[in-house]
Enzyme design. Structure first.
Site: not given
Length: 364
Positions: A143, A180, A182, A268
């Site tokens: 990120h 991931d 996200h 995740d």
């Protein structure tokens, strides 16, 4: 004989951003936690390392570390103003570098170690010392923007490693696959207008960054067509992810013909993760890794590096990570996933799977 590297460093477990309950700072109506302070705690990573060892897999891996990245190497990706702010906040005892990125006194130095592990793995795979590698990096990085921390990420570990490798080896085409839960917004931003890195992200739609899906963001300028997003609805499971790989990811890799594949390997999207709403299990990550390894063997002499990103279910991340490392190394241990049968029984029904596959097909 295949040589798979396993890169880790005890320092990576020593970063702490302070006292939190999941992701909420303690205070006001938020009671102090009884266990790990923050969702991005060292425990899931430490437990993965321990399972690698007690399973016996560690004896078959080439275990290595790396040197912290230098200021000059970080500046290949991040702005000097951001790095100065990051370093100074840690020197002052810590605080919020970004609302989603708390830091403590050690965070700046530990982040340099984390990025250094990724760079060491990439370099040794490109040099042919290792066939492939897994990097147990922490803090994560996907990120992180050039001038901003986000989502528990401070340095973009993968981007820094790519830029170092580009200077040292002259590598011209790298593919970064991010599974991931996200979206890999930091890596996408860094390479959005460049043609030397193909970025691909399979993620839960509208999860993080909040509200983002990204299917129409395909790159611009020299990078037009070289950014691929596959946003999946909450509740997507094993079959949807494999369909996304077959329909979107693998064809994009075949067209691009990378010289190296790096995976932003978050866990995740598992069915028990507190920060995701997907239904993957350990065999999902085993299969995703197998498909990616086979693609790397076809396209770039097997040059593949998996870089640990998210995953916040402390008890379950180790089983997902072990499955990925087993698939990467080609070595199966005796470890049995105690939640596999439960998560397999909770997969979406046939009608839902068909709907999820239709959504993916519409992106092609």
């Amino acid at each position: 004989m295949s040589y798979s590297g396993f890169f880790h460093d005890e320092h990576c477990f020593w970063h702490s951003g302070g006292l939190f309950a999941l992701t909420l700072p303690v205070g006001g109506w938020v009671e102090p936690p009884s266990g790990a302070a923050h969702a991005e705690s060292p425990e899931s990573k430490r437990r993965l390392k321990n399972l690698v060892e007690v399973s016996g897999l560690g004896k078959s891996l080439v275990q290595r570390g790396g040197e912290p990245v230098s200021m000059a190497q970080m500046l290949k990706v991040h702005t000097p103003e951001y790095l100065q702010r990051f370093r100074q906040l840690c020197a002052n005892g810590g605080g919020l570098l970004d609302p989603g990125a708390p830091v403590g006194p050690a965070t700046y130095e530990v982040a340099r170690v984390s990025a250094g592990l990724v760079s060491a793995a990439v370099n040794q795979v490109l040099q042919g010392e290792l066939d492939n590698a897994y990097v147990l990096s922490r803090p994560p990085g996907h990120h992180a923007l050039p001038d901003q921390a986000m989502g528990f990420c401070y340095l973009n570990n993968i981007a820094i490693a790519i830029e170092i490798a580009r200077e040292q080896f002259g590598i011209e085409r790298v593919a970064v696959l991010d599974w991931d839960v996200h979206h890999g917004n930091g890596t996408q931003t860094i390479y959005y207008e460049r043609d030397d890195v193909l970025t691909l992200s399979i993620h839960q739609q509208r999860a993080y960054p909040r509200g983002y899906t990204g299917e129409h963001d395909t790159g611009s300028g020299a990078g037009a067509g070289l950014n691929v997003n596959v946003p999946l609805p909450p509740g997507s499971g094993h079959e949807a992810y494999l369909h996304a790989m077959q329909r979107m990811v693998l064809p994009a890799l075949e067209r691009y013909r990378p010289q190296l594949i790096i995976v932003a390997c978050g866990y995740d999207a598992s069915g028990v993760d507190p920060l995701g709403r997907m239904l993957l299990h350990s065999d999902s990550y085993r299969e995703l890794t197998r498909l990616t390894r086979e693609a790397a063997e076809r396209l770039c002499d097997g040059k593949l590096v998996l870089v640990h990103e998210g995953g916040y279910a402390e008890a379950y991340v180790p089983f997902c990570g072990l499955a990925a490392i087993e698939a990467l190394s080609g070595i199966r241990t005796d470890v049995q996933d105690p939640l596999l049968a439960m998560l397999e029984s909770q997969q979406p029904d046939a009608q839902t799977v068909a709907f999820q596959k239709t959504l993916i097909d519409q992106l092609v």
